[in-house]
Design a protein around this motif. Structure first.
Motif, PDB file in Angstrom:
ATOM      1  N   LEU A 194       0.805  -1.210   0.000  1.00  0.00           N
ATOM      2  CA  LEU A 194       0.000   0.000   0.000  1.00  0.00           C
ATOM      3  C   LEU A 194       0.844   1.268   0.000  1.00  0.00           C
ATOM      4  CD1 LEU A 194      -2.700  -1.025   2.633  1.00  0.00           C
ATOM      5  CD2 LEU A 194      -2.642  -1.504   0.184  1.00  0.00           C
ATOM      6  N   THR A 195       0.282   2.280  -0.651  1.00  0.00           N
ATOM      7  CA  THR A 195       0.849   3.627  -0.568  1.00  0.00           C
ATOM      8  C   THR A 195      -0.009   4.485   0.347  1.00  0.00           C
ATOM      9  OG1 THR A 195      -0.391   4.246  -2.560  1.00  0.00           O
ATOM     10  CG2 THR A 195       1.890   3.520  -2.851  1.00  0.00           C
ATOM     11  N   THR A 196      -1.049   3.904   0.918  1.00  0.00           N
ATOM     12  CA  THR A 196      -1.937   4.603   1.839  1.00  0.00           C
ATOM     13  C   THR A 196      -1.658   4.138   3.254  1.00  0.00           C
ATOM     14  OG1 THR A 196      -4.257   4.941   2.453  1.00  0.00           O
ATOM     15  CG2 THR A 196      -3.698   2.838   1.495  1.00  0.00           C
ATOM     16  N   ASP A 197      -2.042   4.935   4.232  1.00  0.00           N
ATOM     17  CA  ASP A 197      -1.896   4.540   5.633  1.00  0.00           C
ATOM     18  C   ASP A 197      -3.218   4.025   6.186  1.00  0.00           C
ATOM     19  OD1 ASP A 197      -3.307   6.879   5.655  1.00  0.00           O
ATOM     20  OD2 ASP A 197      -2.069   7.903   7.147  1.00  0.00           O
ATOM     21  N   ARG A 198      -4.045   3.472   5.305  1.00  0.00           N
ATOM     22  CA  ARG A 198      -5.362   2.979   5.712  1.00  0.00           C
ATOM     23  C   ARG A 198      -5.530   1.494   5.390  1.00  0.00           C
ATOM     24  NH1 ARG A 198      -9.747   6.561   3.019  1.00  0.00           N
ATOM     25  NH2 ARG A 198     -11.079   5.585   4.591  1.00  0.00           N
ATOM     26  N   PRO A 199      -4.680   0.630   5.953  1.00  0.00           N
ATOM     27  CA  PRO A 199      -4.812  -0.797   5.645  1.00  0.00           C
ATOM     28  C   PRO A 199      -6.147  -1.378   6.060  1.00  0.00           C
ATOM     29  CG  PRO A 199      -3.303  -0.448   7.489  1.00  0.00           C
ATOM     30  CD  PRO A 199      -3.577   0.896   6.890  1.00  0.00           C
ATOM     31  N   ARG A 200      -6.726  -0.865   7.165  1.00  0.00           N
ATOM     32  CA  ARG A 200      -8.014  -1.396   7.598  1.00  0.00           C
ATOM     33  C   ARG A 200      -9.097  -1.089   6.578  1.00  0.00           C
ATOM     34  NH1 ARG A 200      -9.064  -0.306  13.943  1.00  0.00           N
ATOM     35  NH2 ARG A 200     -10.920  -1.481  13.357  1.00  0.00           N
ATOM     36  N   HIS A 201      -8.987   0.073   5.922  1.00  0.00           N
ATOM     37  CA  HIS A 201      -9.945   0.420   4.874  1.00  0.00           C
ATOM     38  C   HIS A 201      -9.817  -0.548   3.702  1.00  0.00           C
ATOM     39  CE1 HIS A 201     -12.343   2.829   2.100  1.00  0.00           C
ATOM     40  NE2 HIS A 201     -11.347   2.749   1.238  1.00  0.00           N
ATOM     41  N   VAL A 202      -8.585  -0.901   3.343  1.00  0.00           N
ATOM     42  CA  VAL A 202      -8.364  -1.837   2.236  1.00  0.00           C
ATOM     43  C   VAL A 202      -8.916  -3.218   2.595  1.00  0.00           C
ATOM     44  CG1 VAL A 202      -6.592  -3.023   0.880  1.00  0.00           C
ATOM     45  CG2 VAL A 202      -6.382  -0.571   1.341  1.00  0.00           C
ATOM     46  N   VAL A 203      -8.646  -3.672   3.816  1.00  0.00           N
ATOM     47  CA  VAL A 203      -9.180  -4.966   4.255  1.00  0.00           C
ATOM     48  C   VAL A 203     -10.704  -4.958   4.223  1.00  0.00           C
ATOM     49  CG1 VAL A 203      -9.399  -6.504   6.251  1.00  0.00           C
ATOM     50  CG2 VAL A 203      -7.162  -5.576   5.638  1.00  0.00           C
ATOM     51  N   ALA A 204     -11.308  -3.854   4.675  1.00  0.00           N
ATOM     52  CA  ALA A 204     -12.768  -3.753   4.650  1.00  0.00           C
ATOM     53  C   ALA A 204     -13.301  -3.754   3.228  1.00  0.00           C
ATOM     54  CB  ALA A 204     -13.215  -2.486   5.375  1.00  0.00           C
ATOM     55  N   THR A 205     -12.589  -3.103   2.308  1.00  0.00           N
ATOM     56  CA  THR A 205     -12.996  -3.081   0.900  1.00  0.00           C
ATOM     57  C   THR A 205     -12.983  -4.480   0.313  1.00  0.00           C
ATOM     58  OG1 THR A 205     -12.130  -0.834   0.614  1.00  0.00           O
ATOM     59  CG2 THR A 205     -12.450  -2.145  -1.384  1.00  0.00           C
ATOM     60  N   ILE A 206     -11.961  -5.265   0.650  1.00  0.00           N
ATOM     61  CA  ILE A 206     -11.873  -6.644   0.165  1.00  0.00           C
ATOM     62  C   ILE A 206     -13.050  -7.459   0.682  1.00  0.00           C
ATOM     63  CG2 ILE A 206     -10.527  -8.777   0.296  1.00  0.00           C
ATOM     64  CD1 ILE A 206      -8.001  -6.981   0.417  1.00  0.00           C
ATOM     65  N   ALA A 207     -13.347  -7.317   1.980  1.00  0.00           N
ATOM     66  CA  ALA A 207     -14.458  -8.068   2.574  1.00  0.00           C
ATOM     67  C   ALA A 207     -15.789  -7.679   1.948  1.00  0.00           C
ATOM     68  CB  ALA A 207     -14.488  -7.835   4.085  1.00  0.00           C
ATOM     69  N   GLU A 208     -15.948  -6.398   1.636  1.00  0.00           N
ATOM     70  CA  GLU A 208     -17.190  -5.920   1.015  1.00  0.00           C
ATOM     71  C   GLU A 208     -17.321  -6.415  -0.412  1.00  0.00           C
ATOM     72  OE1 GLU A 208     -19.159  -1.657  -0.420  1.00  0.00           O
ATOM     73  OE2 GLU A 208     -17.164  -1.716   0.473  1.00  0.00           O
ATOM     74  N   ASP A 209     -16.223  -6.385  -1.159  1.00  0.00           N
ATOM     75  CA  ASP A 209     -16.259  -6.727  -2.581  1.00  0.00           C
ATOM     76  C   ASP A 209     -16.312  -8.237  -2.815  1.00  0.00           C
ATOM     77  OD1 ASP A 209     -14.767  -7.232  -5.361  1.00  0.00           O
ATOM     78  OD2 ASP A 209     -15.571  -5.189  -5.396  1.00  0.00           O
ATOM     79  N   HIS A 210     -15.671  -9.001  -1.930  1.00  0.00           N
ATOM     80  CA  HIS A 210     -15.601 -10.457  -2.114  1.00  0.00           C
ATOM     81  C   HIS A 210     -16.027 -11.134  -0.810  1.00  0.00           C
ATOM     82  CE1 HIS A 210     -13.775 -13.646  -4.798  1.00  0.00           C
ATOM     83  NE2 HIS A 210     -14.107 -14.321  -3.724  1.00  0.00           N
ATOM     84  N   PRO A 211     -17.341 -11.284  -0.575  1.00  0.00           N
ATOM     85  CA  PRO A 211     -17.820 -11.888   0.667  1.00  0.00           C
ATOM     86  C   PRO A 211     -17.172 -13.253   0.904  1.00  0.00           C
ATOM     87  CG  PRO A 211     -19.644 -10.938  -0.565  1.00  0.00           C
ATOM     88  CD  PRO A 211     -18.433 -10.870  -1.458  1.00  0.00           C
TER      89      PRO A 211
END
Length: 405
Positions: free
Chosen positions: A198-215
């Motif tokens: 990541l180039t962002t400091d929001r890893p939890r946001h990325v993890v949440a995006t993965i969970a939302e996009d791919h249940p």
């Protein structure tokens, strides 16, 4: 601004009120704590607070993604309350919604993590309403602590499982499927692995995006990267559908960093290799230019990555037998035999088109291709040799990040 209910009032117990109020406060407090510890959550806390206060009560905690109200509120009203509390949590200017009559912040140390809101109802609230809002805020903070403790445990379990997949080739397939299942991820029909730097400091946001996009995905931030197991979707076409869905997810995540994907692996015994493949793809993408980024999902590259993940010596050997001599020649003499050969193959072996593409004379192209033939013993003019050279260039691109400098 509405009054922060009870913020300028002493609790009922210290105002010399009837002993019955003190007992009622204690009883409601115990009920709220029991609701949290018993798993009934914020819905029950809000209901208890509303009943005791004699007015509608909402509890909003952005960190948990929670927004509940008792009696139940409409989605539009809850969305308004979410935005308002989110602004308060981030210390941004916020206009109090007209429906809010009073509020008590939910504090963790010096930080606001949410709010208990008393909403304007059809009848005036009870005289001790503010005290019950404070009790709800305390109970809500307990809920935050409980949920964060659960999340920490789950993160540790996910991290331990993924680390075992990376480092323990002896894991039994049944054990892999069983452990993933306990974490809510069904790997029995296969998976694609995603690895992102990541180039962002929001890893939890990325993890949440993965969970939302791919249940059903199992995602975790560890060692500075986000890893995710994306379980199979679809029926007989699961490999194709899962890969296509994974590519769409990767495209969505590229705004946050570089993303590598593995092939589809049906056998749980090979998921460790899938993780290695995703890591290899990521390493190549991080150090390569745009053309390979566009081509890296093609069948030839995928085949090479799979071989590299399981038998790296074979890919390295093929590279040495094909284009390694011209790579080293370019490094030593600062020439561009590799670039010329790539352009020649990209231009369908058209000499004039190659010359135009690399801004060189046609005779220069011919001379460089002759040097390629001399150094590699492979003739770019012969179709069989061209295939080997083309595959050798692809092998070079994927092992280049690991070659000695």
């Amino acid at each position: 601004m509405p009054e922060a209910a009870g913020s300028e009032r002493k609790p009922a117990a210290s105002r010399g009120g009837a002993g019955g109020i003190v007992e009622r406060l204690r009883a409601v407090h115990l009920e709220m704590v029991d609701a949290v510890l018993g798993g009934d959550g914020l819905d029950k806390v809000a209901a208890l607070a509303a009943d005791a206060a004699g007015a509608p009560v909402a509890i909003v905690i952005p960190r948990l993604g929670a927004a509940v109200a008792a009696p139940a509120a409409g989605e539009e009203d809850l969305a308004t309350l979410r935005r308002y509390v989110a602004d308060r949590v981030k210390d941004r200017p916020a206009q109090v919604p007209p429906m809010v009559g009073a509020e008590v912040p939910i504090m963790s140390g010096d930080d606001i993590v949410g709010a208990v809101l008393m909403l304007i109802g059809p009848t005036p609230p009870g005289p001790e309403a503010g005290d019950f809002l404070h009790l709800a805020a305390v109970a809500s903070l307990t809920e935050v602590a409980v949920e964060e403790a659960k999340e920490e445990v789950e993160q540790n379990l996910r991290g331990s499982f993924l680390e075992d997949l990376r480092s323990r080739p002896d894991l039994e397939p049944r054990e892999v499927v069983r452990r993933a299942g306990r974490l809510g991820c069904d790997l029995s029909r296969g998976a694609v692995v995603l690895c992102a730097e990541l180039t962002t400091d929001r890893p939890r946001h990325v993890v949440a995006t993965i969970a939302e996009d791919h249940p059903g995905a199992l995602a975790q931030h560890m060692d500075g990267r986000v890893y995710a197991l994306l379980p199979a979707v679809g029926g007989d076409d699961a490999p194709e559908r899962t890969l296509e869905r994974a590519r769409r997810l990767a495209e969505r995540l590229r705004q946050h960093g570089t993303v590598g994907l593995s092939s589809f692996y049906a056998d749980p015994a090979e998921f460790g290799r899938a993780i290695q493949e995703a890591e290899l793809v990521l390493d190549v993408l991080r150090q390569s230019d745009a053309p390979i980024a566009q081509d890296i999902g093609t069948g030839t590259y995928r085949l090479l990555f799979r071989v590299l993940a399981s038998h790296p010596e074979e890919v390295r050997s093929f590279y040495e037998d094909t284009v390694a001599p011209i790579v080293r020649y370019d490094d030593q003499y600062r020439t561009d035999l590799v670039g010329t050969l790539e352009s020649y193959l990209d231009q369908n072996c058209n000499m004039n088109a190659t010359a135009a593409a690399i801004y060189a004379h046609r005779h220069t192209v011919a001379y460089r291709l002759e040097r390629v033939k001399e150094l590699t013993s492979l003739d770019p003019m012969l179709s069989e040799d061209r295939e080997r050279l083309g595959l050798g260039l692809k092998a070079y691109r994927i092992i280049a990040p690991r070659l000695p400098k």
